[in-house]
Write a protein that holds these residues in place. Structure first.
Motif, PDB file in Angstrom:
ATOM      1  N   VAL A   5      64.371 -56.409  20.006  1.00  0.00           N
ATOM      2  CA  VAL A   5      65.528 -56.933  19.288  1.00  0.00           C
ATOM      3  C   VAL A   5      66.703 -55.975  19.462  1.00  0.00           C
ATOM      4  N   GLU A   6      67.756 -56.476  20.122  1.00  0.00           N
ATOM      5  CA  GLU A   6      68.948 -55.677  20.337  1.00  0.00           C
ATOM      6  C   GLU A   6      69.925 -55.835  19.180  1.00  0.00           C
ATOM      7  N   SER A   7      70.736 -54.818  19.005  1.00  0.00           N
ATOM      8  CA  SER A   7      71.806 -54.865  18.012  1.00  0.00           C
ATOM      9  C   SER A   7      72.879 -53.866  18.426  1.00  0.00           C
ATOM     10  N   GLY A   8      74.014 -53.950  17.765  1.00  0.00           N
ATOM     11  CA  GLY A   8      75.071 -52.977  17.993  1.00  0.00           C
ATOM     12  C   GLY A   8      76.231 -53.460  18.824  1.00  0.00           C
ATOM     13  N   GLY A   9      76.125 -54.667  19.361  1.00  0.00           N
ATOM     14  CA  GLY A   9      77.232 -55.187  20.139  1.00  0.00           C
ATOM     15  C   GLY A   9      78.425 -55.513  19.259  1.00  0.00           C
ATOM     16  N   GLY A  10      79.526 -55.841  19.910  1.00  0.00           N
ATOM     17  CA  GLY A  10      80.724 -56.191  19.152  1.00  0.00           C
ATOM     18  C   GLY A  10      81.952 -56.157  20.020  1.00  0.00           C
ATOM     19  N   LEU A  11      83.095 -56.184  19.354  1.00  0.00           N
ATOM     20  CA  LEU A  11      84.394 -56.152  20.024  1.00  0.00           C
ATOM     21  C   LEU A  11      84.969 -54.745  19.910  1.00  0.00           C
ATOM     22  N   VAL A  12      85.395 -54.205  21.024  1.00  0.00           N
ATOM     23  CA  VAL A  12      85.952 -52.856  21.039  1.00  0.00           C
ATOM     24  C   VAL A  12      87.107 -52.822  22.031  1.00  0.00           C
ATOM     25  N   GLN A  13      88.058 -51.948  21.775  1.00  0.00           N
ATOM     26  CA  GLN A  13      89.178 -51.800  22.695  1.00  0.00           C
ATOM     27  C   GLN A  13      88.773 -50.962  23.901  1.00  0.00           C
ATOM     28  N   ALA A  14      89.463 -51.185  24.996  1.00  0.00           N
ATOM     29  CA  ALA A  14      89.211 -50.377  26.195  1.00  0.00           C
ATOM     30  C   ALA A  14      89.385 -48.902  25.859  1.00  0.00           C
ATOM     31  N   GLY A  15      88.478 -48.098  26.383  1.00  0.00           N
ATOM     32  CA  GLY A  15      88.485 -46.674  26.081  1.00  0.00           C
ATOM     33  C   GLY A  15      87.618 -46.290  24.900  1.00  0.00           C
ATOM     34  N   GLY A  16      87.154 -47.299  24.178  1.00  0.00           N
ATOM     35  CA  GLY A  16      86.344 -47.049  22.995  1.00  0.00           C
ATOM     36  C   GLY A  16      84.874 -46.886  23.311  1.00  0.00           C
ATOM     37  N   SER A  17      84.081 -46.802  22.248  1.00  0.00           N
ATOM     38  CA  SER A  17      82.646 -46.559  22.390  1.00  0.00           C
ATOM     39  C   SER A  17      81.846 -47.528  21.531  1.00  0.00           C
ATOM     40  N   LEU A  18      80.624 -47.772  21.970  1.00  0.00           N
ATOM     41  CA  LEU A  18      79.664 -48.543  21.197  1.00  0.00           C
ATOM     42  C   LEU A  18      78.280 -47.964  21.452  1.00  0.00           C
ATOM     43  N   ARG A  19      77.394 -48.103  20.487  1.00  0.00           N
ATOM     44  CA  ARG A  19      76.014 -47.739  20.707  1.00  0.00           C
ATOM     45  C   ARG A  19      75.132 -48.949  20.457  1.00  0.00           C
ATOM     46  N   LEU A  20      74.418 -49.334  21.479  1.00  0.00           N
ATOM     47  CA  LEU A  20      73.475 -50.435  21.363  1.00  0.00           C
ATOM     48  C   LEU A  20      72.091 -49.896  21.002  1.00  0.00           C
ATOM     49  N   SER A  21      71.373 -50.690  20.248  1.00  0.00           N
ATOM     50  CA  SER A  21      70.012 -50.318  19.868  1.00  0.00           C
ATOM     51  C   SER A  21      69.059 -51.437  20.251  1.00  0.00           C
ATOM     52  N   CYS A  22      67.838 -51.060  20.548  1.00  0.00           N
ATOM     53  CA  CYS A  22      66.785 -52.029  20.860  1.00  0.00           C
ATOM     54  C   CYS A  22      65.529 -51.595  20.109  1.00  0.00           C
ATOM     55  N   ALA A  23      65.108 -52.441  19.190  1.00  0.00           N
ATOM     56  CA  ALA A  23      63.914 -52.153  18.401  1.00  0.00           C
ATOM     57  C   ALA A  23      62.713 -52.837  19.032  1.00  0.00           C
ATOM     58  N   SER A  24      61.676 -52.068  19.267  1.00  0.00           N
ATOM     59  CA  SER A  24      60.454 -52.599  19.880  1.00  0.00           C
ATOM     60  C   SER A  24      59.377 -52.777  18.817  1.00  0.00           C
ATOM     61  N   SER A  25      58.609 -53.858  18.971  1.00  0.00           N
ATOM     62  CA  SER A  25      57.507 -54.104  18.039  1.00  0.00           C
ATOM     63  C   SER A  25      56.285 -53.256  18.379  1.00  0.00           C
ATOM     64  N   GLU A  26      56.326 -52.623  19.565  1.00  0.00           N
ATOM     65  CA  GLU A  26      55.192 -51.812  19.987  1.00  0.00           C
ATOM     66  C   GLU A  26      55.650 -50.427  20.434  1.00  0.00           C
ATOM     67  N   ASN A  27      54.702 -49.561  20.561  1.00  0.00           N
ATOM     68  CA  ASN A  27      54.962 -48.184  20.955  1.00  0.00           C
ATOM     69  C   ASN A  27      55.694 -48.142  22.296  1.00  0.00           C
ATOM     70  N   ILE A  28      56.915 -47.616  22.289  1.00  0.00           N
ATOM     71  CA  ILE A  28      57.705 -47.655  23.521  1.00  0.00           C
ATOM     72  C   ILE A  28      57.136 -46.737  24.598  1.00  0.00           C
ATOM     73  N   LEU A  29      56.307 -45.794  24.232  1.00  0.00           N
ATOM     74  CA  LEU A  29      55.703 -44.928  25.239  1.00  0.00           C
ATOM     75  C   LEU A  29      54.570 -45.634  25.991  1.00  0.00           C
ATOM     76  N   SER A  30      54.228 -46.848  25.543  1.00  0.00           N
ATOM     77  CA  SER A  30      53.220 -47.626  26.253  1.00  0.00           C
ATOM     78  C   SER A  30      53.807 -48.391  27.425  1.00  0.00           C
ATOM     79  N   PHE A  31      55.140 -48.385  27.511  1.00  0.00           N
ATOM     80  CA  PHE A  31      55.804 -49.097  28.593  1.00  0.00           C
ATOM     81  C   PHE A  31      56.020 -48.175  29.785  1.00  0.00           C
ATOM     82  N   PHE A  32      55.862 -48.730  30.981  1.00  0.00           N
ATOM     83  CA  PHE A  32      56.119 -47.932  32.174  1.00  0.00           C
ATOM     84  C   PHE A  32      57.589 -47.524  32.218  1.00  0.00           C
ATOM     85  N   PHE A  33      58.450 -48.473  31.910  1.00  0.00           N
ATOM     86  CA  PHE A  33      59.857 -48.120  31.739  1.00  0.00           C
ATOM     87  C   PHE A  33      60.529 -49.119  30.813  1.00  0.00           C
TER      88      PHE A  33
END
Length: 115
Positions: A5-33
């Motif tokens: 589940v991603e979150s953190g998107g939105g509207l931002v002006q050029a030159g600005g910053s955003l941080r996106l997040s992705c929540a996993s239902s499982e241990n992310i270290l179990s993924f190859f990448f």
């Protein structure tokens, strides 16, 4: 079934910053990448950045020096810090995880950069 589940998107002006997040239902270290992809209207989905199980990161040239992919394994979270955003970074951003030749995708989060 893995859920991302991603979150953190939105509207931002050029030159600005955003941080996106992705929540996993499982241990992310179990993924190859895990990775971030994006798709702009009328364009194919493209790779933005990846991080593998060792923590090695990789970026496409277009975002090198501006975006940072990271993870918090204790929280099963993947992040994408986006700086110096440009209008051409506008897209739906997707989180992806790969395990045992299976790919799992989130539903996406919209990023719009106004010039």
């Amino acid at each position: 079934q893995v859920q991302l589940v991603e979150s953190g998107g939105g509207l931002v002006q050029a030159g600005g910053s955003l941080r996106l997040s992705c929540a996993s239902s499982e241990n992310i270290l179990s993924f190859f990448f895990m990775g971030w992809y994006r798709q702009a209207p009328g364009k194919q989905r493209e790779l933005v950045a990846t991080i593998n199980f060792r923590g090695t990161t990789d970026y496409v040239d277009l975002v090198k020096g501006r975006f940072v992919i990271s993870r918090d394994s204790a929280k099963n979270m993947l992040y994408l810090e986006m700086n110096l955003l440009k209008a051409e970074d506008s897209a739906v951003y997707y989180c992806k995880a790969r395990r045992n030749a299976n790919d799992y995708w989130g539903q996406g989060t919209q990023v719009t950069v106004s010039s």
